[in-house]
Design a protein around this motif. Structure first.
Motif, PDB file in Angstrom:
ATOM      1  N   LEU A  82      -4.224  46.137  84.693  1.00 27.22           N
ATOM      2  CA  LEU A  82      -5.643  46.482  84.529  1.00 27.22           C
ATOM      3  C   LEU A  82      -5.876  47.984  84.659  1.00 27.22           C
ATOM      4  CD1 LEU A  82      -7.311  43.569  86.525  1.00 27.22           C
ATOM      5  CD2 LEU A  82      -7.532  44.003  84.065  1.00 27.22           C
ATOM      6  N   ALA A  83      -5.087  48.640  85.493  1.00 28.53           N
ATOM      7  CA  ALA A  83      -5.231  50.088  85.658  1.00 28.53           C
ATOM      8  C   ALA A  83      -4.731  50.855  84.444  1.00 28.53           C
ATOM      9  CB  ALA A  83      -4.476  50.548  86.906  1.00 28.53           C
ATOM     10  N   ALA A  84      -3.896  50.199  83.624  1.00 29.38           N
ATOM     11  CA  ALA A  84      -3.266  50.897  82.502  1.00 29.38           C
ATOM     12  C   ALA A  84      -4.002  50.730  81.177  1.00 29.38           C
ATOM     13  CB  ALA A  84      -1.830  50.408  82.341  1.00 29.38           C
ATOM     14  N   VAL A  85      -4.885  49.730  81.064  1.00 23.55           N
ATOM     15  CA  VAL A  85      -5.460  49.395  79.758  1.00 23.55           C
ATOM     16  C   VAL A  85      -6.949  49.714  79.696  1.00 23.55           C
ATOM     17  CG1 VAL A  85      -3.759  47.620  79.275  1.00 23.55           C
ATOM     18  CG2 VAL A  85      -5.851  46.997  80.476  1.00 23.55           C
ATOM     19  N   THR A  86      -7.408  49.939  78.485  1.00 25.46           N
ATOM     20  CA  THR A  86      -8.828  50.183  78.220  1.00 25.46           C
ATOM     21  C   THR A  86      -9.207  49.463  76.929  1.00 25.46           C
ATOM     22  OG1 THR A  86      -8.297  52.214  76.989  1.00 25.46           O
ATOM     23  CG2 THR A  86      -8.818  52.458  79.355  1.00 25.46           C
ATOM     24  N   GLY A  87     -10.482  49.498  76.605  1.00 24.67           N
ATOM     25  CA  GLY A  87     -10.962  49.002  75.327  1.00 24.67           C
ATOM     26  C   GLY A  87     -10.632  47.554  75.068  1.00 24.67           C
ATOM     27  N   SER A  88     -10.171  47.296  73.833  1.00 30.24           N
ATOM     28  CA  SER A  88      -9.917  45.917  73.421  1.00 30.24           C
ATOM     29  C   SER A  88      -8.760  45.291  74.200  1.00 30.24           C
ATOM     30  CB  SER A  88      -9.612  45.864  71.922  1.00 30.24           C
ATOM     31  OG  SER A  88      -8.456  46.620  71.610  1.00 30.24           O
ATOM     32  N   GLU A  89      -7.784  46.109  74.592  1.00 29.88           N
ATOM     33  CA  GLU A  89      -6.674  45.566  75.365  1.00 29.88           C
ATOM     34  C   GLU A  89      -7.151  45.083  76.737  1.00 29.88           C
ATOM     35  OE1 GLU A  89      -2.732  47.906  73.706  1.00 29.88           O
ATOM     36  OE2 GLU A  89      -3.883  48.798  75.360  1.00 29.88           O
ATOM     37  N   ARG A  90      -8.007  45.885  77.361  1.00 32.78           N
ATOM     38  CA  ARG A  90      -8.543  45.462  78.657  1.00 32.78           C
ATOM     39  C   ARG A  90      -9.389  44.202  78.496  1.00 32.78           C
ATOM     40  NH1 ARG A  90      -9.200  47.849  83.688  1.00 32.78           N
ATOM     41  NH2 ARG A  90     -10.813  46.837  84.962  1.00 32.78           N
ATOM     42  N   HIS A 144       2.558  49.750  77.565  1.00 36.32           N
ATOM     43  CA  HIS A 144       2.062  50.751  78.514  1.00 36.32           C
ATOM     44  C   HIS A 144       3.076  51.042  79.621  1.00 36.32           C
ATOM     45  CE1 HIS A 144      -2.124  51.259  77.105  1.00 36.32           C
ATOM     46  NE2 HIS A 144      -1.991  50.006  76.668  1.00 36.32           N
ATOM     47  N   GLY A 145       4.249  50.446  79.524  1.00 31.38           N
ATOM     48  CA  GLY A 145       5.300  50.720  80.500  1.00 31.38           C
ATOM     49  C   GLY A 145       5.052  50.144  81.876  1.00 31.38           C
ATOM     50  N   VAL A 146       4.172  49.126  81.966  1.00 35.16           N
ATOM     51  CA  VAL A 146       3.860  48.534  83.265  1.00 35.16           C
ATOM     52  C   VAL A 146       5.100  47.890  83.874  1.00 35.16           C
ATOM     53  CG1 VAL A 146       2.542  46.713  84.418  1.00 35.16           C
ATOM     54  CG2 VAL A 146       1.424  48.197  82.751  1.00 35.16           C
ATOM     55  N   ALA A 152      -8.499  36.600  79.649  1.00 40.34           N
ATOM     56  CA  ALA A 152      -7.468  35.631  80.033  1.00 40.34           C
ATOM     57  C   ALA A 152      -7.404  35.431  81.541  1.00 40.34           C
ATOM     58  CB  ALA A 152      -6.107  36.096  79.525  1.00 40.34           C
ATOM     59  N   LEU A 153      -7.837  36.422  82.311  1.00 41.85           N
ATOM     60  CA  LEU A 153      -7.714  36.367  83.764  1.00 41.85           C
ATOM     61  C   LEU A 153      -8.605  35.256  84.330  1.00 41.85           C
ATOM     62  CD1 LEU A 153      -6.334  37.814  86.136  1.00 41.85           C
ATOM     63  CD2 LEU A 153      -8.333  39.305  86.291  1.00 41.85           C
ATOM     64  N   ILE A 187      -0.333  39.528  76.140  1.00 42.69           N
ATOM     65  CA  ILE A 187      -0.630  40.372  77.307  1.00 42.69           C
ATOM     66  C   ILE A 187       0.654  40.966  77.871  1.00 42.69           C
ATOM     67  CG2 ILE A 187      -1.470  40.294  79.696  1.00 42.69           C
ATOM     68  CD1 ILE A 187      -3.594  38.289  78.676  1.00 42.69           C
ATOM     69  N   ARG A 188       1.707  40.205  77.846  1.00 47.95           N
ATOM     70  CA  ARG A 188       3.010  40.753  78.254  1.00 47.95           C
ATOM     71  C   ARG A 188       3.376  41.942  77.360  1.00 47.95           C
ATOM     72  NH1 ARG A 188       8.617  37.778  79.471  1.00 47.95           N
ATOM     73  NH2 ARG A 188      10.044  39.474  79.017  1.00 47.95           N
TER      74      ARG A 188
END
Length: 358
Positions: free
Chosen positions: A275-283, A310-312, A289-290, A303-304
């Motif tokens: 959640l800290a790594a994504v914005t916009g449509s990805e977030r 984003h290298g999470v 889904a959460l 989501i994976r």
């Protein structure tokens, strides 16, 4: 002993304990004061036995035995009773965890809750009550096995105190774990670390080590700060790895589907970092889904993939290795005081915990 060979070290401890655990359950009916007319009590004991004997890696038992080996290579009285206590406390936790999570399976078989639901489909409240009581009984047995051990009174009392405190810490950890997921925003990392410490590290790492040292004649309180630090760091490594595997793991290797934390709406290490790594449509995709229990495998895979872009996954692995290295350094500080072979073992455990695939 390399990190890759560390699991081989577990086999001897595991085999010894599995035999002892089966013997314990074989004799349990003669230990408990069960009314002759009762059908539910033997059924409860059988369900606890089935769940307990379906096993796991028995890592808590291994840590217990190896903690004693920090002090001596000779057989130590009281280790088997302490090992039984550790695993009965774990059984208690599994029974209640599965009830809280409404989980149908555990370790390749039905959970205690679902076993009772299947047996008494017309009595859902009784199934719920019997599940709670089964977990409570496992907790009581974990303390009783120490009280019944043929150990000096002072050692028995100290061991019971260790397990009672570990249980209380775990209950608080479970409460704040649920509270964490009620928050309007994702928790910061220190909250996640605190939950992992209370919910996992204190009973899975710290308590077994304390018990092993007590059995070997060493007062763990004299080493409390370093034991707590090692346990906390190792527990955080393990929880991070669990959370990583839940999103980025290999389903075939784990034997279960990924995405459980996502579907349950849990603010795990992986979900919080994502959640800290994504914005916009990805977030928006992640947030939709959460908490969606019907979230499809294709959505979890999407989501994976977002997390990997984003290298999470890589960032989490870096964090795990950093914490594992810190834990290793704590263990290395035991050289010269405790037996080198056992110190080697504890120095390698954190790294193994972040390289496991299931």
């Amino acid at each position: 002993m390399s990190v890759a060979r560390l699991p081989d070290r577990l086999v001897g401890h595991q085999r010894r304990f599995e035999k002892r655990f089966a013997e314990y359950f074989d004799g349990l009916g003669s230990v408990l004061d069960v009314p002759a007319f009762s059908r539910f009590t033997p059924e409860c004991l059988q369900l606890l036995r089935e769940l307990s004997m379906r096993g796991g890696k028995r890592m808590r038992v291994v840590l217990l035995y190896e903690a004693a080996r920090l002090v001596t290579e000779e057989p130590v009285e009281g280790l088997d009773a302490a090992a039984l206590s550790v695993e009965l406390l774990q059984t208690h936790g599994l029974v209640h965890d599965d009830l809280i999570d409404d989980s149908a399976t555990r370790r390749g078989g039905p959970t205690t809750y679902y076993a009772y639901r299947e047996r008494y489909p017309a009595h859902p409240r009784a199934a719920l009550g019997l599940t709670v009581l089964a977990g409570d009984l496992a907790l009581a047995l974990s303390l009783r096995v120490l009280l019944d051990a043929g150990l000096p009174a002072g050692v028995r009392q100290a061991m019971v105190e260790v397990q009672t405190r570990a249980a209380a810490d775990t209950f608080v950890g479970q409460i704040v774990d649920l509270e964490r997921d009620f928050a309007a925003s994702a928790p910061d990392v220190e909250v996640l670390h605190d939950v992992a410490d209370r919910k996992t590290a204190r009973y899975s790492v710290l308590a077994p080590m304390r018990l092993g040292l007590l059995a070997a004649g060493v007062e763990p309180g004299a080493h409390e700060d370093e034991l707590r630090r090692y346990a906390r760091l190792t527990g955080i490594c393990g929880q991070m790895r669990d959370d990583w595997l839940d999103l980025f793991g290999d389903e075939a290797a784990m034997g279960k589907p990924t995405g459980g934390d996502l579907r349950e709406g849990r603010h795990s290490y992986a979900i919080t970092r994502l959640l800290a790594a994504v914005t916009g449509s990805e977030r928006a995709t992640v947030e939709a889904a959460l908490g969606d229990r019907s979230c499809a495998p294709d959505t979890v895979a999407e989501i994976r993939a977002i997390g990997e872009r984003h290298g999470v996954d890589a960032l989490m692995e870096d964090d795990m290795r950093r914490h594992a290295e810190q834990a290793r350094r704590v263990a290395e500080g035991w050289r010269g005081r405790w037996r080198a072979e056992a110190v080697d073992f504890f120095a390698r455990v954190p790294r193994w915990s972040v390289e496991r695939t299931g």
